[in-house]
Design a protein around this motif. Structure first.
Motif, PDB file in Angstrom:
ATOM      1  N   ALA A 176      77.440 -63.181 -11.567  1.00 22.39           N
ATOM      2  CA  ALA A 176      77.333 -64.327 -12.476  1.00 22.39           C
ATOM      3  C   ALA A 176      78.148 -64.120 -13.740  1.00 22.39           C
ATOM      4  CB  ALA A 176      75.866 -64.575 -12.829  1.00 22.39           C
ATOM      5  N   ALA A 177      78.415 -62.844 -14.073  1.00 21.64           N
ATOM      6  CA  ALA A 177      79.205 -62.543 -15.272  1.00 21.64           C
ATOM      7  C   ALA A 177      80.690 -62.381 -14.960  1.00 21.64           C
ATOM      8  CB  ALA A 177      78.676 -61.267 -15.928  1.00 21.64           C
ATOM      9  N   GLY A 178      81.065 -62.605 -13.697  1.00 21.84           N
ATOM     10  CA  GLY A 178      82.475 -62.537 -13.327  1.00 21.84           C
ATOM     11  C   GLY A 178      82.944 -61.216 -12.775  1.00 21.84           C
ATOM     12  N   GLY A 179      82.008 -60.308 -12.451  1.00 17.57           N
ATOM     13  CA  GLY A 179      82.382 -59.002 -11.907  1.00 17.57           C
ATOM     14  C   GLY A 179      82.156 -58.902 -10.419  1.00 17.57           C
ATOM     15  N   SER A 180      82.509 -57.747  -9.864  1.00 21.63           N
ATOM     16  CA  SER A 180      82.362 -57.482  -8.431  1.00 21.63           C
ATOM     17  C   SER A 180      81.090 -56.684  -8.171  1.00 21.63           C
ATOM     18  CB  SER A 180      83.571 -56.701  -7.916  1.00 21.63           C
ATOM     19  OG  SER A 180      83.351 -56.227  -6.609  1.00 21.63           O
ATOM     20  N   SER A 181      80.472 -56.907  -7.028  1.00 20.64           N
ATOM     21  CA  SER A 181      79.279 -56.143  -6.643  1.00 20.64           C
ATOM     22  C   SER A 181      79.617 -55.020  -5.660  1.00 20.64           C
ATOM     23  CB  SER A 181      78.252 -57.084  -6.009  1.00 20.64           C
ATOM     24  OG  SER A 181      78.802 -57.707  -4.857  1.00 20.64           O
ATOM     25  N   LEU A 182      80.905 -54.779  -5.389  1.00 19.09           N
ATOM     26  CA  LEU A 182      81.308 -53.770  -4.413  1.00 19.09           C
ATOM     27  C   LEU A 182      81.013 -52.352  -4.894  1.00 19.09           C
ATOM     28  CD1 LEU A 182      84.814 -55.050  -3.241  1.00 19.09           C
ATOM     29  CD2 LEU A 182      82.670 -55.120  -1.946  1.00 19.09           C
ATOM     30  N   GLY A 183      80.785 -51.453  -3.931  1.00 23.84           N
ATOM     31  CA  GLY A 183      80.720 -50.031  -4.228  1.00 23.84           C
ATOM     32  C   GLY A 183      82.116 -49.455  -4.387  1.00 23.84           C
ATOM     33  N   THR A 184      82.204 -48.139  -4.495  1.00 18.36           N
ATOM     34  CA  THR A 184      83.497 -47.508  -4.770  1.00 18.36           C
ATOM     35  C   THR A 184      84.418 -47.469  -3.563  1.00 18.36           C
ATOM     36  OG1 THR A 184      82.664 -45.306  -4.194  1.00 18.36           O
ATOM     37  CG2 THR A 184      82.464 -45.997  -6.503  1.00 18.36           C
ATOM     38  N   GLY A 185      83.860 -47.470  -2.331  1.00 15.87           N
ATOM     39  CA  GLY A 185      84.671 -47.112  -1.182  1.00 15.87           C
ATOM     40  C   GLY A 185      84.959 -45.619  -1.221  1.00 15.87           C
ATOM     41  N   GLU A 186      85.794 -45.141  -0.319  1.00 14.25           N
ATOM     42  CA  GLU A 186      86.084 -43.712  -0.215  1.00 14.25           C
ATOM     43  C   GLU A 186      86.714 -43.186  -1.506  1.00 14.25           C
ATOM     44  OE1 GLU A 186      85.892 -40.177   0.770  1.00 14.25           O
ATOM     45  OE2 GLU A 186      85.348 -41.532   2.411  1.00 14.25           O
ATOM     46  N   LEU A 187      86.179 -42.048  -1.992  1.00 11.97           N
ATOM     47  CA  LEU A 187      86.657 -41.473  -3.253  1.00 11.97           C
ATOM     48  C   LEU A 187      87.779 -40.462  -3.073  1.00 11.97           C
ATOM     49  CD1 LEU A 187      83.218 -40.737  -4.968  1.00 11.97           C
ATOM     50  CD2 LEU A 187      84.885 -42.429  -5.716  1.00 11.97           C
ATOM     51  N   GLY A 188      87.755 -39.728  -1.973  1.00 16.91           N
ATOM     52  CA  GLY A 188      88.622 -38.548  -1.854  1.00 16.91           C
ATOM     53  C   GLY A 188      90.025 -38.808  -1.378  1.00 16.91           C
ATOM     54  N   GLY A 189      90.305 -39.996  -0.839  1.00 19.44           N
ATOM     55  CA  GLY A 189      91.643 -40.282  -0.350  1.00 19.44           C
ATOM     56  C   GLY A 189      92.040 -39.355   0.783  1.00 19.44           C
ATOM     57  N   ASP A 190      93.258 -38.819   0.733  1.00 15.83           N
ATOM     58  CA  ASP A 190      93.780 -37.954   1.790  1.00 15.83           C
ATOM     59  C   ASP A 190      93.523 -36.478   1.525  1.00 15.83           C
ATOM     60  OD1 ASP A 190      94.783 -40.174   3.181  1.00 15.83           O
ATOM     61  OD2 ASP A 190      96.640 -40.149   2.011  1.00 15.83           O
ATOM     62  N   GLY A 191      92.698 -36.154   0.558  1.00 18.92           N
ATOM     63  CA  GLY A 191      92.438 -34.754   0.256  1.00 18.92           C
ATOM     64  C   GLY A 191      93.566 -34.147  -0.559  1.00 18.92           C
ATOM     65  N   ALA A 192      93.611 -32.808  -0.591  1.00 21.27           N
ATOM     66  CA  ALA A 192      94.610 -32.135  -1.415  1.00 21.27           C
ATOM     67  C   ALA A 192      94.834 -30.718  -0.920  1.00 21.27           C
ATOM     68  CB  ALA A 192      94.170 -32.108  -2.871  1.00 21.27           C
ATOM     69  N   PHE A 193      96.029 -30.178  -1.223  1.00 24.35           N
ATOM     70  CA  PHE A 193      96.369 -28.787  -0.939  1.00 24.35           C
ATOM     71  C   PHE A 193      96.274 -27.973  -2.225  1.00 24.35           C
ATOM     72  CE2 PHE A 193      98.324 -30.840   2.679  1.00 24.35           C
ATOM     73  CZ  PHE A 193      98.078 -29.950   3.714  1.00 24.35           C
ATOM     74  N   VAL A 194      95.737 -26.763  -2.107  1.00 24.66           N
ATOM     75  CA  VAL A 194      95.584 -25.871  -3.255  1.00 24.66           C
ATOM     76  C   VAL A 194      96.151 -24.496  -2.885  1.00 24.66           C
ATOM     77  CG1 VAL A 194      93.973 -24.800  -4.860  1.00 24.66           C
ATOM     78  CG2 VAL A 194      93.500 -27.086  -3.958  1.00 24.66           C
ATOM     79  N   PRO A 195      97.127 -23.973  -3.641  1.00 25.84           N
ATOM     80  CA  PRO A 195      97.680 -22.644  -3.368  1.00 25.84           C
ATOM     81  C   PRO A 195      97.044 -21.566  -4.244  1.00 25.84           C
ATOM     82  CG  PRO A 195      99.099 -23.777  -4.878  1.00 25.84           C
ATOM     83  CD  PRO A 195      97.899 -24.682  -4.672  1.00 25.84           C
ATOM     84  N   ALA A 196      97.175 -20.316  -3.812  1.00 23.98           N
ATOM     85  CA  ALA A 196      96.764 -19.167  -4.619  1.00 23.98           C
ATOM     86  C   ALA A 196      97.557 -17.963  -4.148  1.00 23.98           C
ATOM     87  CB  ALA A 196      95.264 -18.907  -4.487  1.00 23.98           C
ATOM     88  N   SER A 197      97.828 -17.026  -5.055  1.00 23.38           N
ATOM     89  CA  SER A 197      98.569 -15.821  -4.674  1.00 23.38           C
ATOM     90  C   SER A 197      98.049 -14.624  -5.452  1.00 23.38           C
ATOM     91  CB  SER A 197     100.072 -16.001  -4.929  1.00 23.38           C
ATOM     92  OG  SER A 197     100.352 -16.053  -6.317  1.00 23.38           O
ATOM     93  N   TYR A 198      98.278 -13.430  -4.868  1.00 24.95           N
ATOM     94  CA  TYR A 198      97.838 -12.175  -5.457  1.00 24.95           C
ATOM     95  C   TYR A 198      98.894 -11.109  -5.206  1.00 24.95           C
ATOM     96  CZ  TYR A 198      93.563 -14.837  -5.022  1.00 24.95           C
ATOM     97  OH  TYR A 198      92.638 -15.852  -5.098  1.00 24.95           O
ATOM     98  N   SER A 199      99.064 -10.217  -6.158  1.00 23.95           N
ATOM     99  CA  SER A 199      99.947  -9.072  -5.961  1.00 23.95           C
ATOM    100  C   SER A 199      99.288  -7.845  -6.566  1.00 23.95           C
ATOM    101  CB  SER A 199     101.318  -9.317  -6.604  1.00 23.95           C
ATOM    102  OG  SER A 199     101.191  -9.494  -8.002  1.00 23.95           O
ATOM    103  N   ALA A 200      99.519  -6.698  -5.939  1.00 20.62           N
ATOM    104  CA  ALA A 200      98.959  -5.432  -6.413  1.00 20.62           C
ATOM    105  C   ALA A 200     100.000  -4.341  -6.211  1.00 20.62           C
ATOM    106  CB  ALA A 200      97.672  -5.094  -5.657  1.00 20.62           C
ATOM    107  N   TRP A 201     100.241  -3.563  -7.258  1.00 23.17           N
ATOM    108  CA  TRP A 201     101.245  -2.500  -7.210  1.00 23.17           C
ATOM    109  C   TRP A 201     100.606  -1.224  -7.737  1.00 23.17           C
ATOM    110  CZ3 TRP A 201     106.607  -2.702 -10.161  1.00 23.17           C
ATOM    111  CH2 TRP A 201     107.348  -1.582  -9.779  1.00 23.17           C
ATOM    112  N   GLN A 202     100.462  -0.247  -6.848  1.00 19.72           N
ATOM    113  CA  GLN A 202      99.878   1.030  -7.237  1.00 19.72           C
ATOM    114  C   GLN A 202     100.967   1.915  -7.838  1.00 19.72           C
ATOM    115  OE1 GLN A 202      97.995   3.229  -4.082  1.00 19.72           O
ATOM    116  NE2 GLN A 202      97.044   4.690  -5.497  1.00 19.72           N
TER     117      GLN A 202
END
Length: 453
Positions: free
Chosen positions: A105-131
């Motif tokens: 009645a105030a001009g807005g939508s009553s819809l929910g969010t739908g899917e939040l995450g989309g296609d996901g994501a890639f996350v990298p990580a790296s480690y090095s150790a030198w004795q």
């Protein structure tokens, strides 16, 4: 110098997309799951005691002393979340005169969010150790300890004034040093250099054509980690470590379609904000059972109560005009895992974990469908050659139903009275490669008792 570091870090963030998706893979927008393929396969049990390979360095820098010679490890993780907020009661709007009417009645939508995450994501990580010798190690870790990408499928929705999209990206570089004090004690420390960037959008009104207000900013700041490992007898490793809080001083802009003189002008306004990312304490135990079996346990406490109210200050006026109110609780993470050495080259592993989230029904937002969660994990390692090892890990995270309640007492309450619930779950897959640069058959030189300069 700081400008050069900022430019380099920003370019790295954009290239590797250090962003997770809607249902975060750890409490709030923490990214535990992107740290290590070997660790993912065991739900990160024994991370502080060296139980998850080189990825343990991200929890406890003293574990660098467990890797003789010179090693590098690279990990690539895909996080695929699923969550959607569906209204649990009719959405209403409180008008300026105090009347409450249905949002339609105030001009807005009553819809929910739908899917939040989309296609996901890639996350990298790296480690090095030198004795360097029989007692001293140096190394480096890189990764994304925090991240979020939340973009509702329905950009026109009942909750749009509370959020249309959120992005948080981090890039963390940690020079590390470890020292083997004696046969049963090792110590380690690391400096955290962390780049933080955020972009938050929300609708300026409830209508379908309502423009966005946009908050964005970034920062480079510093913290530290230190830890110890104990080997009271052969086959038992105990680890205890601390990661410091990082105080970020964000600088950025707030873009608004409506001027609020004299504090805010129309369009882009320079802003600043201070936020504290939490400190944490982690404990790990790794125990050799026999030649084939090894068990691991872990406990982690994260001080999310530091992350509460973040005032947003307009630089031109020096006046706070808004704040991000999170009011988080501290979180706890409990994990257990088993490894089975099938033969000389192949190791199988599995783990389970339970996490008590920092987010609760009183402070949950449409950006993060977070709640207490159960981890179920499995993975394997294969020693291809004396110098090359491959790791694979998988976790399924079942998140308890997450509800949002913008009906009067929410810390970010607005004019829209909105309640909804999501049923989140997350699939995570990770691959890792470890390479040893030196010859494993060569003896590491002992530390000289007397040096000549």
């Amino acid at each position: 110098m700081k400008g050069l570091v900022r430019t380099t870090a920003a370019a790295t963030v954009s290239v590797v997309a250090l962003l997770a998706a809607g249902a975060a893979s750890a409490s709030s927008f923490s990214l535990r799951s992107g740290s290590s393929a070997e660790g993912l396969g065991m739900a990160y049990a024994g991370a502080a005691s060296g139980g998850i390979g080189m990825g343990s360095m991200a929890w406890n820098p003293a574990t660098i002393t467990m890797f003789p010679g010179r090693h590098s490890n690279w990990n690539f993780t895909y996080i695929g979340p699923s969550a959607s907020y569906d209204p649990t009661s009719p959405t209403r709007v409180r008008l300026p005169n105090g009347a409450v009417v249905p949002i339609g009645a105030a001009g807005g939508s009553s819809l929910g969010t739908g899917e939040l995450g989309g296609d996901g994501a890639f996350v990298p990580a790296s480690y090095s150790a030198w004795q360097l010798n029989d007692r001293l190690w140096i190394g480096m870790t890189t990764g994304a300890p925090y991240g979020l990408r939340s973009k509702p499928e329905n950009q026109v929705s009942a909750s749009q004034i509370y959020g249309r999209s959120a992005r948080v990206g981090t890039f963390n570089v940690s020079p590390t040093i470890g020292y083997q004090v004696n046969d049963w004690l090792a110590v380690g420390a690391a400096v955290q250099v962390q780049y933080f960037k955020t972009n938050l959008k929300q609708a300026a009104g409830i209508g379908p054509t309502a423009p966005n207000t946009i908050l964005e900013g970034d920062s480079i700041d510093f913290g530290y980690r230190f830890g110890v490992t104990l080997t009271p007898w052969q086959g038992t490793n105990i680890g205890l470590a601390y990661r410091s809080m990082i105080h970020h001083s964000l600088e950025g802009t707030f873009s608004t379609p409506v001027a609020v003189p004299p504090i805010l002008g129309f369009g882009s306004n320079p802003i600043k904000a201070n936020l504290n990312l939490p400190d944490s304490v982690v404990f790990g135990l790794s125990q050799v059972i026999n030649d084939q079996w090894q068990g691991h346990l872990g406990v982690e406490w994260t001080n999310w109560s530091r992350f509460r109210r973040i005032p947003i200050v307009a630089v031109n006026s020096g006046v706070p005009f808004s704040s991000l109110n999170f009011q988080y609780d501290d979180s706890w993470y409990f994990s257990a895992g088993l490894e089975y050495r099938y033969n000389r080259d192949l190791t199988l592993r599995a783990g389970v974990a339970y996490e008590l989230s920092a987010v609760n029904d009183e402070n949950r937002t449409v950006f993060i469908s977070d709640n207490d969660r159960l981890w179920l994990s499995a993975g394997l390692s294969y020693q291809v050659t004396d110098r090359i090892k491959l790791d694979l890990g998988y976790s399924y995270i079942h998140v308890q139903n997450a509800s949002v309640n913008y009906s009067g007492n929410h810390p970010q309450q607005g004019a829209v009275l909105y309640t909804a619930e999501a049923k989140p779950h997350i699939h995570i897959v990770s691959a890792g490669l470890t390479y040893r640069w030196d010859d494993p058959s060569q003896t590491i030189p002992a530390q000289p008792v007397v040096r000549k300069y």
